[in-house]
Design a protein around this motif. Structure first.
Motif, PDB file in Angstrom:
ATOM      1  N   ILE A 105       5.530  55.313  -5.165  1.00 19.34           N
ATOM      2  CA  ILE A 105       5.476  56.657  -4.658  1.00 19.34           C
ATOM      3  C   ILE A 105       6.431  56.843  -3.422  1.00 19.34           C
ATOM      4  CG2 ILE A 105       3.030  57.008  -5.108  1.00 19.34           C
ATOM      5  CD1 ILE A 105       2.211  56.427  -2.266  1.00 19.34           C
ATOM      6  N   GLU A 106       7.097  56.052  -2.832  1.00 14.96           N
ATOM      7  CA  GLU A 106       7.910  55.916  -1.705  1.00 14.96           C
ATOM      8  C   GLU A 106       9.323  55.822  -2.020  1.00 14.96           C
ATOM      9  OE1 GLU A 106       6.871  56.934   0.971  1.00 14.96           O
ATOM     10  OE2 GLU A 106       4.914  56.583   0.986  1.00 14.96           O
ATOM     11  N   ASP A 109       9.517  56.979  -7.861  1.00 12.53           N
ATOM     12  CA  ASP A 109       8.935  58.296  -8.439  1.00 12.53           C
ATOM     13  C   ASP A 109       9.928  59.315  -7.477  1.00 12.53           C
ATOM     14  OD1 ASP A 109       7.212  56.994  -9.929  1.00 12.53           O
ATOM     15  OD2 ASP A 109       5.642  57.687  -8.579  1.00 12.53           O
ATOM     16  N   VAL A 113      12.084  62.342  -9.040  1.00  8.58           N
ATOM     17  CA  VAL A 113      12.027  63.846  -8.781  1.00  8.58           C
ATOM     18  C   VAL A 113      13.264  64.341  -8.357  1.00  8.58           C
ATOM     19  CG1 VAL A 113      10.980  65.405  -7.504  1.00  8.58           C
ATOM     20  CG2 VAL A 113       9.634  63.538  -8.235  1.00  8.58           C
ATOM     21  N   HIS A 117      14.869  67.487 -10.328  1.00 12.81           N
ATOM     22  CA  HIS A 117      14.827  68.655  -9.610  1.00 12.81           C
ATOM     23  C   HIS A 117      16.046  69.193  -9.287  1.00 12.81           C
ATOM     24  CE1 HIS A 117      10.753  70.069 -10.697  1.00 12.81           C
ATOM     25  NE2 HIS A 117      10.774  68.541 -10.752  1.00 12.81           N
ATOM     26  N   TYR A 129      11.831  73.663 -15.796  1.00 12.76           N
ATOM     27  CA  TYR A 129      11.202  74.061 -14.223  1.00 12.76           C
ATOM     28  C   TYR A 129      11.934  73.143 -13.462  1.00 12.76           C
ATOM     29  CZ  TYR A 129       8.807  74.629  -9.780  1.00 12.76           C
ATOM     30  OH  TYR A 129       8.555  74.936  -8.476  1.00 12.76           O
ATOM     31  N   GLN A 130      12.665  73.627 -12.341  1.00 12.80           N
ATOM     32  CA  GLN A 130      13.224  72.716 -11.042  1.00 12.80           C
ATOM     33  C   GLN A 130      13.109  73.366  -9.991  1.00 12.80           C
ATOM     34  OE1 GLN A 130      17.595  72.337 -12.636  1.00 12.80           O
ATOM     35  NE2 GLN A 130      16.950  70.092 -12.545  1.00 12.80           N
ATOM     36  N   ASN A 131      12.731  72.293  -8.947  1.00 13.22           N
ATOM     37  CA  ASN A 131      12.727  73.026  -7.757  1.00 13.22           C
ATOM     38  C   ASN A 131      13.780  72.034  -6.636  1.00 13.22           C
ATOM     39  OD1 ASN A 131      11.533  73.161  -4.575  1.00 13.22           O
ATOM     40  ND2 ASN A 131       9.588  73.935  -5.765  1.00 13.22           N
ATOM     41  N   GLU A 133      14.736  72.235  -3.848  1.00 10.47           N
ATOM     42  CA  GLU A 133      14.752  71.806  -2.403  1.00 10.47           C
ATOM     43  C   GLU A 133      13.811  70.831  -2.398  1.00 10.47           C
ATOM     44  OE1 GLU A 133      12.868  74.934   0.142  1.00 10.47           O
ATOM     45  OE2 GLU A 133      11.864  73.237   1.404  1.00 10.47           O
ATOM     46  N   TRP A 134      12.633  70.716  -3.392  1.00  6.97           N
ATOM     47  CA  TRP A 134      11.660  69.558  -3.376  1.00  6.97           C
ATOM     48  C   TRP A 134      12.382  68.189  -3.776  1.00  6.97           C
ATOM     49  CZ3 TRP A 134       7.028  68.317  -1.494  1.00  6.97           C
ATOM     50  CH2 TRP A 134       6.512  67.471  -2.046  1.00  6.97           C
ATOM     51  N   HIS A 137      14.204  66.934  -0.676  1.00 11.60           N
ATOM     52  CA  HIS A 137      13.232  66.385   0.180  1.00 11.60           C
ATOM     53  C   HIS A 137      12.907  64.849  -0.592  1.00 11.60           C
ATOM     54  CE1 HIS A 137       9.953  66.573   3.028  1.00 11.60           C
ATOM     55  NE2 HIS A 137       9.235  66.375   2.372  1.00 11.60           N
ATOM     56  N   LYS A 141      13.144  61.030   1.226  1.00 12.36           N
ATOM     57  CA  LYS A 141      12.006  60.173   1.008  1.00 12.36           C
ATOM     58  C   LYS A 141      12.450  58.855   0.322  1.00 12.36           C
ATOM     59  CE  LYS A 141       7.103  59.944  -0.252  1.00 12.36           C
ATOM     60  NZ  LYS A 141       5.926  60.634  -0.920  1.00 12.36           N
ATOM     61  N   ARG A 144      14.083  56.896   2.810  1.00 14.88           N
ATOM     62  CA  ARG A 144      13.199  56.241   3.885  1.00 14.88           C
ATOM     63  C   ARG A 144      12.615  54.934   3.226  1.00 14.88           C
ATOM     64  NH1 ARG A 144      12.150  61.795   5.037  1.00 14.88           N
ATOM     65  NH2 ARG A 144      10.053  61.507   3.738  1.00 14.88           N
ATOM     66  N   GLY A 145      12.159  55.231   1.881  1.00 20.62           N
ATOM     67  CA  GLY A 145      11.592  54.015   1.516  1.00 20.62           C
ATOM     68  C   GLY A 145      12.283  52.873   1.296  1.00 20.62           C
TER      69      GLY A 145
END
Lengths: 212, 212
Positions: A105-106, A109, A113, A117, A129-131, A133-134, A137, A141, A144-145
């Motif tokens: 998760i950190e 994954d 994403v 995306h 479908y793409q986002n 901005e996500w 983000h 992450k 940071r992980g």
């Protein structure tokens, strides 16, 4: 004989290919390619095997399909009464599952994403479908992980403690995906890179790299 | 004595509170509240216990903190040599871990993302970044997940097969979160609702509800 449906250069498939070699069960599995590039993993025929439309999927002798890398690793690791990758004691199992999930998760994954995306990913036919901005983000992450795992590896030799485990494999897979998306893991994260060099020297990881 | 840091009405905390009762180890744990509403789980002091800033966290006797519900469940379930929630054989372990992960990624986690991104969530002080479009996308994913689990439960009595497991608890938690965010699980999903009624009748789930 078991069948693993995967795509041989995929980061998640790498988790199981490495686990298979760590467990020494190469002779018990055969591989069938599912072509990610054409979106074969999103077609109805494949979704019958794995609702989530992800690779890899393991078909065991009774015809059951097992998806999700952690679940497949649990299965393969318990074919022998002495598990090697998921821990022997309650504490080991707890630590390995925590660090494995945290690696997902950190670190791993979020890179996935980001790829699907905020980059062209597998192309417009697959990425319906793409986002963006996500995706951006999640890239932040993941970075940071990487810093978090560098800190963890400044205190112990392996991701979940004193021994190699499934959690190490998941962080290796994050490096695999980072290379694909050209996400640079900062060189000053020296504990993480030193650990990664040790991982690259393991026969299981070496075998995966040599295959390519 | 072990300590569980959680928030007693939280959907993820419910997973461990239910597991504790299923395993009959209520006398071995005490609970300490971390107030989600004030963002106590995102403060540096708590992040030292769990980098991911989520609840619940289990502190075991040697001072180790275990986060992630699946990892905590693995730990608690293996305190006794006969695991009850995570499976006894390789096949059971594989199935339970697959269905548990699927319950997370296809049903519970998407509801959480919807809550934190497309509703006020825990309020502006805690929700420092929101992506409403992604949140809505995840709500739709959760509703597809509900349909999938309805189909699964038309073929077998429990989420991962013939016995109650950790995977059932995770789907129960999805119902808990759905109620909080007022996400209606369509009534025509009769297999899923029939299963849920059976779950609500279990003493472990009943105990959690009675507490509220």
């Amino acid at each position: 004989m078991m069948t693993i449906c995967d795509f041989n250069r995929g980061p998640y498939p790498a988790r199981i290919r490495i686990a298979v070699v760590e467990l020494g069960i190469q002779e018990k599995v055969r591989f069938v390619e599912v072509d990610l590039r054409t979106g074969a993993h999103k077609k109805p025929e494949f979704l019958e095997k794995n609702y989530s439309g992800t690779l890899p999927v393991l078909e065991i002798e009774d015809g059951t399909f097992l998806a999700e890398c952690t679940a497949i690793t649990e299965y393969l690791d318990h074919l022998d009464p002495s598990p090697q990758l998921t821990g022997a004691t309650a504490r080991e199992r707890g630590m390995i599952h925590m660090m494995n999930k945290r690696a997902e998760i950190e670190f791993l994954d979020p890179i996935s994403v980001y790829f699907h995306h905020a980059t062209p990913g597998l192309g417009p036919d697959v990425e319906v479908y793409q986002n963006a901005e996500w995706g951006e983000h999640m890239r932040d992450k993941a970075l940071r992980g990487a810093r978090y795992f560098d800190k963890v590896l400044s205190t112990r030799p392996y991701v979940a403690g004193q021994s190699f485990s499934m959690a190490d494999i998941t962080v290796v897979a994050a490096f695999v995906f980072a290379a694909i998306v050209k996400l640079e893991i900062p060189t000053h994260l020296c504990h993480l890179h030193e650990w990664h060099e040790r991982m690259l020297a393991r026969p299981s990881v070496q075998a995966w790299r040599d295959m390519g």
